[in-house]
Design an enzyme around this catalytic site. Structure first.
Site, PDB file in Angstrom:
ATOM      1  N   GLU A  56     -12.205  -1.343  -8.547  1.00 35.61           N
ATOM      2  CA  GLU A  56     -12.814  -2.356  -7.632  1.00 35.61           C
ATOM      3  C   GLU A  56     -14.115  -2.839  -7.949  1.00 35.61           C
ATOM      4  O   GLU A  56     -14.534  -3.856  -7.920  1.00 35.61           O
ATOM      5  CB  GLU A  56     -13.123  -1.794  -6.099  1.00 35.61           C
ATOM      6  CG  GLU A  56     -11.747  -1.490  -5.399  1.00 35.61           C
ATOM      7  CD  GLU A  56     -11.720  -1.876  -3.982  1.00 35.61           C
ATOM      8  OE1 GLU A  56     -12.537  -2.238  -3.388  1.00 35.61           O
ATOM      9  OE2 GLU A  56     -10.584  -1.951  -3.375  1.00 35.61           O
ATOM     10  N   CYS A 101       0.761  -1.222   0.080  1.00 36.75           N
ATOM     11  CA  CYS A 101      -0.201  -0.104  -0.077  1.00 36.75           C
ATOM     12  C   CYS A 101       1.026   1.384  -0.217  1.00 36.75           C
ATOM     13  O   CYS A 101       1.753   1.484   0.852  1.00 36.75           O
ATOM     14  CB  CYS A 101      -0.907  -0.101   1.279  1.00 36.75           C
ATOM     15  SG  CYS A 101      -1.869   1.598   1.371  1.00 36.75           S
ATOM     16  N   ASN A 102       0.572   2.194  -1.035  1.00 35.80           N
ATOM     17  CA  ASN A 102       1.447   3.463  -1.019  1.00 35.80           C
ATOM     18  C   ASN A 102       1.315   4.233   0.282  1.00 35.80           C
ATOM     19  O   ASN A 102       1.821   5.028   0.666  1.00 35.80           O
ATOM     20  CB  ASN A 102       1.044   4.112  -2.335  1.00 35.80           C
ATOM     21  CG  ASN A 102       1.738   3.367  -3.536  1.00 35.80           C
ATOM     22  OD1 ASN A 102       2.662   3.702  -3.970  1.00 35.80           O
ATOM     23  ND2 ASN A 102       0.856   2.248  -4.139  1.00 35.80           N
TER      24      ASN A 102
HETATM   25  N1  DGL Z   1      -3.726   0.585  -1.309  1.00 39.81           N
HETATM   26  C1  DGL Z   1      -4.082   2.069  -1.245  1.00 39.81           C
HETATM   27  C2  DGL Z   1      -2.878   2.599  -2.050  1.00 39.81           C
HETATM   28  O1  DGL Z   1      -2.001   2.158  -2.580  1.00 39.81           O
HETATM   29  C3  DGL Z   1      -5.302   2.497  -2.086  1.00 39.81           C
HETATM   30  C4  DGL Z   1      -6.502   2.080  -1.626  1.00 39.81           C
HETATM   31  C5  DGL Z   1      -6.904   2.823  -0.264  1.00 39.81           C
HETATM   32  O2  DGL Z   1      -7.089   3.994  -0.288  1.00 39.81           O
HETATM   33  O3  DGL Z   1      -6.747   2.245   1.021  1.00 39.81           O
HETATM   34  O4  DGL Z   1      -2.510   3.935  -1.510  1.00 39.81           O
END
Ligand code: DGL
Length: 246
Positions: free
Chosen positions: A150, A70-71
């Site tokens: 999604e 997750c970024n």
């Molecule tokens: N997994 C999140 C990211 O890579 C994107 C989805 C979220 O907002 O949790 O930032």
């Protein structure tokens, strides 16, 4: 070796896919916090709290290394996770920056980072890229792409309308586009078509697989890897999406 992969939800499957493709680990434990996704609209303290809770899960599972797919978590919680983990923890931001360094020689190249609002607010990519000498970095929150992916919308008019919404005011043509959100590799083809063939797309999953190959002495494994999926809500849905995406 057992690798943990953490994401706020299902999006990290795009990173898992690249890791599986690189064939570096025998066992994978994927955990998505599907009950509390999205993280990208939450504040720093909440993101850190949820991330530390996820760390406890990976400690119980006795992973040898943890990848933060997750970024948003990589932007806010990497340091604190590292300080509390008995195993190495890698985030996708360093890997993405490394991939930019490897693929763009001109430090004056225009770089566009697209991410969640929280990742953009952290300026983690911009700061890291500026430190590497890249001077022209723009960050844009494109949160609508998350629910669209999604919903299984990977191309078409609706997605193109969202591209127009976010990008029509853009003042430069990017040489590189950093897909700084787990979901965005799934619309990479459509983004490539929108921005044109010359734009270099930087994909977190591929970047982290490459970083692992370059920085850790990991040998390619020929045997089929095992993957176990865990989620804080509806693990069956995660497994269904994994079947589709992987
Ligand atoms: N997994 C999140 C990211 O890579 C994107 C989805 C979220 O907002 O949790 O930032």
């Amino acid at each position: 070796m057992r690798l943990g992969v953490f994401d706020s939800g299902v999006g990290g499957l795009s990173v898992l896919k690249s890791l599986l493709h690189a064939k570096l680990f025998k066992e994978y434990i994927y955990y998505g916090d599907t009950a509390r996704v999205p993280y990208g609209v939450k504040d720093k303290d909440t993101i850190i709290k949820f991330s530390l809770e996820a760390l406890e899960f990976f400690k119980e599972k006795k992973v040898d290394m943890l990848i933060i797919a997750c970024n948003t978590v990589s932007a806010y919680a990497l340091e604190i996770l590292r300080a509390n983990a008995p195993f190495p923890v890698l985030g996708v931001i360093d890997a993405g920056v490394l991939a930019v360094k490897n693929s763009l020689k001109d430090k004056n190249s225009n770089i566009l980072v697209i991410a969640t609002q929280a990742t953009v607010n952290s300026h983690a990519y911009k700061q890291a890229l500026l430190q590497e000498g890249f001077l022209k970095v723009e960050e844009k929150a494109t949160g609508l792409f998350v629910p669209m992916v999604e919903e299984g919308i990977f191309h078409g008019n609706f997605l193109n309308a969202a591209f127009e919404h976010y990008f029509k005011g853009l003042e430069f043509k990017p040489s590189a586009l950093i897909l700084a959100c787990t979901h965005f590799p799934l619309i990479a083809q459509a983004l490539g078509e929108y921005f044109g063939a010359n734009v270099k797309l930087i994909h977190s999953g591929e970047a982290i697989a490459l970083q692992l190959q370059q920085e850790f002495d990991l040998k390619t494994i020929q045997k089929e890897a095992t993957v176990k999926f865990y989620a804080s809500s509806d693990v069956k849905k995660l497994e269904r999406i994994a079947k589709l995406w992987l």
